[in-house]
Motif scaffolding. Sequence first.
Motif, mmCIF file in Angstrom:
data_model
loop_
_atom_site.group_PDB
_atom_site.id
_atom_site.type_symbol
_atom_site.label_atom_id
_atom_site.label_comp_id
_atom_site.label_asym_id
_atom_site.label_seq_id
_atom_site.Cartn_x
_atom_site.Cartn_y
_atom_site.Cartn_z
ATOM 1 N N MET A 176 0.887 -1.262 0.100
ATOM 2 C CA MET A 176 0.053 0.048 0.071
ATOM 3 C C MET A 176 1.054 1.477 -0.175
ATOM 4 O O MET A 176 2.002 1.339 0.784
ATOM 5 C CB MET A 176 -0.883 0.043 1.445
ATOM 6 N N ASP A 177 0.572 2.297 -0.856
ATOM 7 C CA ASP A 177 1.373 3.287 -0.926
ATOM 8 C C ASP A 177 0.991 4.343 0.057
ATOM 9 O O ASP A 177 -0.422 4.849 0.044
ATOM 10 C CB ASP A 177 1.311 4.046 -2.357
ATOM 11 N N MET A 178 1.814 4.749 0.898
ATOM 12 C CA MET A 178 1.459 5.934 1.856
ATOM 13 C C MET A 178 2.149 6.907 1.777
ATOM 14 O O MET A 178 1.918 8.018 2.534
ATOM 15 C CB MET A 178 1.890 5.098 3.278
ATOM 16 N N THR A 179 2.740 7.114 0.590
ATOM 17 C CA THR A 179 3.442 8.367 0.327
ATOM 18 C C THR A 179 2.488 9.503 0.070
ATOM 19 O O THR A 179 1.513 9.418 -0.409
ATOM 20 C CB THR A 179 4.318 8.373 -1.063
ATOM 21 N N GLY A 180 2.786 10.513 0.557
ATOM 22 C CA GLY A 180 1.901 11.739 0.706
ATOM 23 C C GLY A 180 0.982 11.848 1.879
ATOM 24 O O GLY A 180 0.167 13.043 1.769
ATOM 25 N N GLY A 181 1.082 10.912 2.829
ATOM 26 C CA GLY A 181 0.091 11.093 3.981
ATOM 27 C C GLY A 181 0.452 12.171 4.715
ATOM 28 O O GLY A 181 1.609 12.528 5.041
ATOM 29 N N ARG A 182 -0.615 13.304 5.072
ATOM 30 C CA ARG A 182 -0.226 14.214 6.111
ATOM 31 C C ARG A 182 -0.769 13.882 7.255
ATOM 32 O O ARG A 182 -1.976 13.645 7.427
ATOM 33 C CB ARG A 182 -0.906 15.534 5.407
ATOM 34 N N TRP A 183 0.140 13.800 8.133
ATOM 35 C CA TRP A 183 -0.077 13.239 9.496
ATOM 36 C C TRP A 183 -0.327 14.410 10.584
ATOM 37 O O TRP A 183 0.237 15.241 10.504
ATOM 38 C CB TRP A 183 0.961 12.238 9.987
ATOM 39 N N VAL B 233 -3.057 10.397 12.727
ATOM 40 C CA VAL B 233 -4.031 10.044 11.507
ATOM 41 C C VAL B 233 -3.836 10.854 10.469
ATOM 42 O O VAL B 233 -3.503 12.096 10.429
ATOM 43 C CB VAL B 233 -5.553 10.280 11.864
ATOM 44 N N ALA B 234 -3.961 10.099 9.133
ATOM 45 C CA ALA B 234 -3.689 10.968 7.819
ATOM 46 C C ALA B 234 -4.704 10.616 7.079
ATOM 47 O O ALA B 234 -5.259 9.382 6.584
ATOM 48 C CB ALA B 234 -2.333 10.084 6.993
ATOM 49 N N ASP B 235 -5.688 11.802 6.723
ATOM 50 C CA ASP B 235 -6.916 11.279 6.062
ATOM 51 C C ASP B 235 -6.999 12.302 4.720
ATOM 52 O O ASP B 235 -8.101 12.597 4.390
ATOM 53 C CB ASP B 235 -8.045 12.012 7.177
ATOM 54 N N ASN B 236 -5.710 12.461 4.217
ATOM 55 C CA ASN B 236 -5.904 13.242 2.944
ATOM 56 C C ASN B 236 -5.784 12.338 1.799
ATOM 57 O O ASN B 236 -5.331 12.843 0.528
ATOM 58 C CB ASN B 236 -4.832 14.276 3.083
ATOM 59 N N LEU B 237 -5.415 11.002 1.890
ATOM 60 C CA LEU B 237 -5.193 10.144 0.842
ATOM 61 C C LEU B 237 -6.846 9.688 0.143
ATOM 62 O O LEU B 237 -7.240 9.272 1.122
ATOM 63 C CB LEU B 237 -4.437 9.012 1.291
ATOM 64 N N PRO B 238 -6.806 9.201 -1.129
ATOM 65 C CA PRO B 238 -8.013 8.915 -1.555
ATOM 66 C C PRO B 238 -8.233 7.370 -1.282
ATOM 67 O O PRO B 238 -7.515 6.673 -1.272
ATOM 68 C CB PRO B 238 -7.959 9.104 -3.093
ATOM 69 N N ARG C 67 -1.478 5.553 12.925
ATOM 70 C CA ARG C 67 -0.116 4.732 13.117
ATOM 71 C C ARG C 67 -0.078 5.512 14.753
ATOM 72 O O ARG C 67 -0.556 6.625 15.226
ATOM 73 C CB ARG C 67 1.012 5.215 12.434
ATOM 74 N N ASP C 68 1.055 4.757 15.672
ATOM 75 C CA ASP C 68 1.341 5.130 16.798
ATOM 76 C C ASP C 68 2.431 6.154 16.918
ATOM 77 O O ASP C 68 3.264 6.306 16.164
ATOM 78 C CB ASP C 68 1.858 4.022 17.627
ATOM 79 N N ASP D 253 5.972 5.107 17.531
ATOM 80 C CA ASP D 253 6.657 4.069 16.734
ATOM 81 C C ASP D 253 6.169 4.449 15.339
ATOM 82 O O ASP D 253 5.448 3.493 14.753
ATOM 83 C CB ASP D 253 6.416 2.706 17.594
ATOM 84 N N ARG D 254 6.383 5.398 14.947
ATOM 85 C CA ARG D 254 6.220 5.633 13.727
ATOM 86 C C ARG D 254 6.308 4.659 12.659
ATOM 87 O O ARG D 254 5.698 4.514 11.378
ATOM 88 C CB ARG D 254 6.473 7.100 13.184
ATOM 89 N N ALA D 255 7.575 4.170 12.824
ATOM 90 C CA ALA D 255 7.979 3.104 11.668
ATOM 91 C C ALA D 255 7.378 1.623 11.983
ATOM 92 O O ALA D 255 7.761 0.621 11.264
ATOM 93 C CB ALA D 255 9.624 2.909 11.689
ATOM 94 N N GLY D 256 6.856 1.699 13.188
ATOM 95 C CA GLY D 256 6.227 0.186 13.719
ATOM 96 C C GLY D 256 4.871 -0.300 13.025
ATOM 97 O O GLY D 256 4.662 -1.373 12.914
ATOM 98 N N GLY D 257 4.305 0.252 12.049
ATOM 99 C CA GLY D 257 3.247 -0.261 11.404
ATOM 100 C C GLY D 257 2.097 0.568 11.342
ATOM 101 O O GLY D 257 2.076 1.698 12.207
ATOM 102 N N THR D 258 1.278 0.479 10.289
ATOM 103 C CA THR D 258 0.283 1.742 10.072
ATOM 104 C C THR D 258 -1.144 0.805 9.877
ATOM 105 O O THR D 258 -0.950 -0.161 9.132
ATOM 106 C CB THR D 258 0.481 2.481 8.836
ATOM 107 N N LEU D 259 -2.055 1.451 10.518
ATOM 108 C CA LEU D 259 -3.471 0.440 10.073
ATOM 109 C C LEU D 259 -4.254 1.373 9.112
ATOM 110 O O LEU D 259 -3.949 2.792 8.782
ATOM 111 C CB LEU D 259 -4.300 0.497 11.245
ATOM 112 N N ALA D 260 -4.752 0.737 8.189
ATOM 113 C CA ALA D 260 -5.602 1.321 7.025
ATOM 114 C C ALA D 260 -6.978 1.138 7.218
ATOM 115 O O ALA D 260 -7.484 0.084 7.308
ATOM 116 C CB ALA D 260 -4.980 1.167 5.706
#
Length: 61
Positions: free
Chosen positions: A1-8, A24-29, A35-36, A39-46
């Motif tokens: 999943m491409d998460m590039t461009g997420g504004r957290w 939370v990043a809510d700007n991606l279509p 994410r936590d 631990d920003r590198a620890g994983g992301t839920l979508a």
Amino acid sequence: MDMTGGRWRTSTRSSGNGGACVEVADNLPGRILVRDSKDRAGGTLAFAPAAWSTFVDTVRR
């Protein structure tokens, strides 16, 4: 999943407790990313936008 461009962002209700919250990043279509902040590198839920909206509405009540 491409998460590039997420504004957290963190909640405006987050306290100044050293960043112990979620971001939370809510700007991606078509998806909301969560994410936590400790631990920003620890994983992301979508989530699908409708599922995230339902969750937030439920928590607010």
